[in-house]
Scaffold this motif. Sequence first.
Motif, PDB file in Angstrom:
ATOM      1  N   THR A  28       1.810  -2.998   9.575  1.00 55.37           N
ATOM      2  CA  THR A  28       3.413  -3.197   9.348  1.00 55.37           C
ATOM      3  C   THR A  28       3.530  -2.480   7.504  1.00 55.37           C
ATOM      4  N   ASP A  29       2.503  -2.693   6.855  1.00 53.33           N
ATOM      5  CA  ASP A  29       2.632  -2.394   5.373  1.00 53.33           C
ATOM      6  C   ASP A  29       1.595  -1.662   5.212  1.00 53.33           C
ATOM      7  N   ILE A  30       1.661  -0.353   4.594  1.00 48.41           N
ATOM      8  CA  ILE A  30       0.512   0.550   4.556  1.00 48.41           C
ATOM      9  C   ILE A  30      -0.290   0.184   3.168  1.00 48.41           C
ATOM     10  N   ALA A  31       0.500  -0.683   2.251  1.00 52.52           N
ATOM     11  CA  ALA A  31      -0.118  -1.267   1.025  1.00 52.52           C
ATOM     12  C   ALA A  31      -1.177  -2.018   1.326  1.00 52.52           C
ATOM     13  N   LYS A  32      -1.447  -2.538   2.478  1.00 57.97           N
ATOM     14  CA  LYS A  32      -2.594  -3.376   2.857  1.00 57.97           C
ATOM     15  C   LYS A  32      -3.951  -2.711   3.277  1.00 57.97           C
ATOM     16  N   GLN A  33      -4.012  -1.409   3.134  1.00 56.02           N
ATOM     17  CA  GLN A  33      -4.925  -0.541   3.122  1.00 56.02           C
ATOM     18  C   GLN A  33      -6.137  -0.841   2.475  1.00 56.02           C
ATOM     19  N   ASP A  34      -6.244  -1.246   1.378  1.00 51.11           N
ATOM     20  CA  ASP A  34      -7.364  -1.838   0.512  1.00 51.11           C
ATOM     21  C   ASP A  34      -7.799  -3.191   1.191  1.00 51.11           C
ATOM     22  N   VAL A  35      -7.082  -4.070   1.577  1.00 52.56           N
ATOM     23  CA  VAL A  35      -7.624  -5.133   2.256  1.00 52.56           C
ATOM     24  C   VAL A  35      -8.461  -4.931   3.407  1.00 52.56           C
ATOM     25  N   PHE A  36      -7.845  -4.010   4.254  1.00 56.53           N
ATOM     26  CA  PHE A  36      -8.648  -3.503   5.608  1.00 56.53           C
ATOM     27  C   PHE A  36      -9.738  -2.632   5.058  1.00 56.53           C
ATOM     28  N   GLU A  49       6.178 -11.210  14.223  1.00 54.25           N
ATOM     29  CA  GLU A  49       5.059 -11.745  13.244  1.00 54.25           C
ATOM     30  C   GLU A  49       3.821 -11.170  13.036  1.00 54.25           C
ATOM     31  N   TRP A  50       3.727 -10.245  13.671  1.00 53.62           N
ATOM     32  CA  TRP A  50       2.157  -9.555  13.705  1.00 53.62           C
ATOM     33  C   TRP A  50       2.451  -8.382  12.558  1.00 53.62           C
ATOM     34  N   MET A  51       1.291  -8.472  11.742  1.00 55.75           N
ATOM     35  CA  MET A  51       1.018  -7.559  10.860  1.00 55.75           C
ATOM     36  C   MET A  51       0.076  -6.327  10.722  1.00 55.75           C
ATOM     37  N   ILE A  52      -0.791  -6.703  12.202  1.00 56.28           N
ATOM     38  CA  ILE A  52      -1.729  -5.554  12.406  1.00 56.28           C
ATOM     39  C   ILE A  52      -2.062  -5.659  13.947  1.00 56.28           C
ATOM     40  N   GLU A  53      -2.519  -4.370  14.457  1.00 57.77           N
ATOM     41  CA  GLU A  53      -2.974  -4.258  15.755  1.00 57.77           C
ATOM     42  C   GLU A  53      -4.034  -3.518  15.579  1.00 57.77           C
ATOM     43  N   ILE A  54      -5.322  -3.461  16.443  1.00 55.90           N
ATOM     44  CA  ILE A  54      -6.252  -2.618  16.315  1.00 55.90           C
ATOM     45  C   ILE A  54      -6.731  -2.145  17.826  1.00 55.90           C
ATOM     46  N   GLU A  55      -6.840  -1.026  17.889  1.00 55.95           N
ATOM     47  CA  GLU A  55      -7.459  -0.660  19.269  1.00 55.95           C
ATOM     48  C   GLU A  55      -8.784   0.232  18.978  1.00 55.95           C
TER      49      GLU A  55
END
Length: 136
Positions: A88-96, A124-130
């Motif tokens: 939900t926030d592309i700015a988290k790309q470095d964390v991921f 409440e979810w900020m991420i989902e991975i498939e």
Amino acid sequence: MSVTQPAAERVRVSAEPDWYESAGISLGVRVGNLVFTSGQAPIDAQGATVGVGDFETQARQALANLSTVLTNAGSSLAEVVKATVFVTDIAKQDVFARLRAEHFPDKPHLAESFVEVSSLANPEWMIEIEAIGLVR
């Protein structure tokens, strides 16, 4: 000329407890030597959201859930060939990116799409991975 091959059997992948059973979807489906996972969310085995407001905690939980599904299908994170990460926030790309290096260190690197969305199934979810993984 055409070749007819029998269709590969689709096998539902589950866990105990199966945190997606109530939603009417499979945690994953294995077809031949491939595993296709549903999007794994930052939830515990009972379906409760983990790490509300903390992206890294949520990402670690989603990765742990992904690992469980793959393992239950006879695969693993090391066998992932393609992942799609919804945030939900592309700015988290470095964390991921840091977590990806920790959880998927082998080369060749997996193929990945990193996509920002306006929301996920639970606000409440900020991420989902498939992912798609191999079974060897």
